[in-house]
Design a protein around this motif. Structure first.
Motif, short mmCIF file in Angstrom:
data_model
loop_
_atom_site.label_atom_id
_atom_site.label_comp_id
_atom_site.label_asym_id
_atom_site.label_seq_id
_atom_site.Cartn_x
_atom_site.Cartn_y
_atom_site.Cartn_z
N ALA A 1 -2.20 -5.91 4.35
CA ALA A 1 -3.23 -5.86 5.39
C ALA A 1 -4.58 -5.46 4.80
N LYS A 2 -4.57 -4.54 3.84
CA LYS A 2 -5.82 -4.11 3.20
C LYS A 2 -6.46 -5.24 2.41
N LYS A 3 -5.62 -6.14 1.88
CA LYS A 3 -6.14 -7.27 1.10
C LYS A 3 -6.63 -8.40 1.99
N GLY A 4 -6.50 -8.24 3.31
CA GLY A 4 -7.02 -9.24 4.23
C GLY A 4 -5.99 -10.10 4.92
N ASP A 5 -4.71 -9.80 4.76
CA ASP A 5 -3.67 -10.58 5.42
C ASP A 5 -3.64 -10.22 6.91
N VAL A 6 -4.14 -11.14 7.72
CA VAL A 6 -4.26 -10.89 9.15
C VAL A 6 -2.89 -10.76 9.81
N ARG A 7 -1.93 -11.52 9.35
CA ARG A 7 -0.59 -11.47 9.95
C ARG A 7 0.04 -10.08 9.76
N SER A 8 -0.14 -9.50 8.58
CA SER A 8 0.39 -8.15 8.33
C SER A 8 -0.31 -7.12 9.20
N ARG A 9 -1.62 -7.24 9.31
CA ARG A 9 -2.39 -6.30 10.14
C ARG A 9 -1.96 -6.40 11.60
N GLY B 1 -7.36 4.66 20.72
CA GLY B 1 -6.18 4.78 19.87
C GLY B 1 -6.04 3.60 18.92
N GLN B 2 -6.38 2.42 19.39
CA GLN B 2 -6.35 1.24 18.53
C GLN B 2 -7.36 1.36 17.39
N ILE B 3 -8.53 1.92 17.70
CA ILE B 3 -9.54 2.15 16.65
C ILE B 3 -8.98 3.11 15.61
N GLY B 4 -8.31 4.18 16.06
CA GLY B 4 -7.69 5.11 15.14
C GLY B 4 -6.60 4.46 14.31
N LEU B 5 -5.83 3.57 14.93
CA LEU B 5 -4.78 2.86 14.21
C LEU B 5 -5.37 1.98 13.12
N LEU B 6 -6.45 1.27 13.44
CA LEU B 6 -7.10 0.41 12.44
C LEU B 6 -7.69 1.23 11.31
N LYS B 7 -8.25 2.40 11.64
CA LYS B 7 -8.76 3.29 10.59
C LYS B 7 -7.63 3.75 9.68
N SER B 8 -6.48 4.05 10.27
CA SER B 8 -5.36 4.53 9.47
C SER B 8 -4.86 3.44 8.52
N ILE B 9 -4.88 2.20 8.95
CA ILE B 9 -4.47 1.11 8.07
C ILE B 9 -5.43 1.00 6.89
N ASP B 10 -6.72 1.11 7.17
CA ASP B 10 -7.72 1.00 6.10
C ASP B 10 -7.65 2.17 5.13
N ARG B 11 -7.26 3.34 5.60
CA ARG B 11 -7.31 4.55 4.76
C ARG B 11 -5.96 5.01 4.24
N TYR B 12 -4.91 4.29 4.56
CA TYR B 12 -3.58 4.69 4.09
C TYR B 12 -3.51 4.57 2.57
N GLU C 1 8.88 2.11 1.83
CA GLU C 1 8.34 1.25 0.79
C GLU C 1 7.84 -0.07 1.38
N GLU C 2 8.60 -0.63 2.33
CA GLU C 2 8.18 -1.88 2.97
C GLU C 2 6.96 -1.65 3.86
N GLN C 3 6.90 -0.48 4.49
CA GLN C 3 5.71 -0.17 5.29
C GLN C 3 4.48 -0.14 4.40
N ALA C 4 4.59 0.51 3.24
CA ALA C 4 3.46 0.59 2.31
C ALA C 4 3.07 -0.80 1.81
N GLU C 5 4.06 -1.64 1.56
CA GLU C 5 3.79 -3.01 1.11
C GLU C 5 3.04 -3.79 2.20
N LEU C 6 3.46 -3.60 3.44
CA LEU C 6 2.82 -4.28 4.56
C LEU C 6 1.37 -3.84 4.71
N VAL C 7 1.11 -2.55 4.56
CA VAL C 7 -0.26 -2.05 4.65
C VAL C 7 -1.09 -2.56 3.48
N GLY C 8 -0.49 -2.63 2.31
CA GLY C 8 -1.20 -3.17 1.15
C GLY C 8 -1.65 -4.59 1.39
#
Length: 135
Positions: A40-48, A86-97, A31-38
């Motif tokens: 990051a999706k809203k633009g929080d650079v620290r979470s990303r 791999g970093q590009i894939g990681l960033l894609k996964s954050i955007d698409r989670y 649940e905290e992981q999902a909150e962190l990604v949420g």
């Protein structure tokens, strides 16, 4: 000593609400992981940044295993290139989670490392097939 008077136990830091940014993200509840990604999706650079730094070892492990499985020596410039992919894939996964996708085995959302692993592996595989194919 620069840190005189500063005492932090490993246990306290492990369960702190503000852990260091390089903490492994998989140690957090889903649940905290999902909150962190949420965030990051809203633009929080620290979470990303916390997610990407927390999953560096995952990217490294997948890159090395993919290179070894395909018969490459996982060192040098090739490893550096695959870490970047791999970093590009990681960033894609954050955007698409999407936390609404439920794991049928647990009944909970997929953990970020699990979901990111698929995207990291795909991006590294795509780069190896297109740029480093054997003749």
């Amino acid at each position: 000593m620069a840190y005189e008077g500063f005492s932090a136990s490993a246990e306290r830091m492990k369960y702190s609400r503000n852990p260091p940014s390089h903490e492994y993200i998989g140690a957090l509840p889903t649940e905290e992981q999902a909150e962190l990604v949420g965030k990051a999706k809203k633009g929080d650079v620290r979470s990303r940044d916390r997610i990407t730094e927390g999953l560096q070892r995952l990217v490294m492990g997948i890159a090395k295993s993919e290179l070894s499985a395909r018969g490459y020596n996982p060192t040098g410039n090739l490893l550096d290139d695959m870490l970047n992919e791999g970093q590009i894939g990681l960033l894609k996964s954050i955007d698409r989670y999407d936390p609404s996708i439920i794991n049928p085995e647990t009944g909970k959302p997929f953990a970020i490392p699990t979901y990111a692993g698929w995207w990291i592996r795909q991006e590294i595989g795509r780069a190896l097939n297109s740029n480093y194919g054997r003749i």
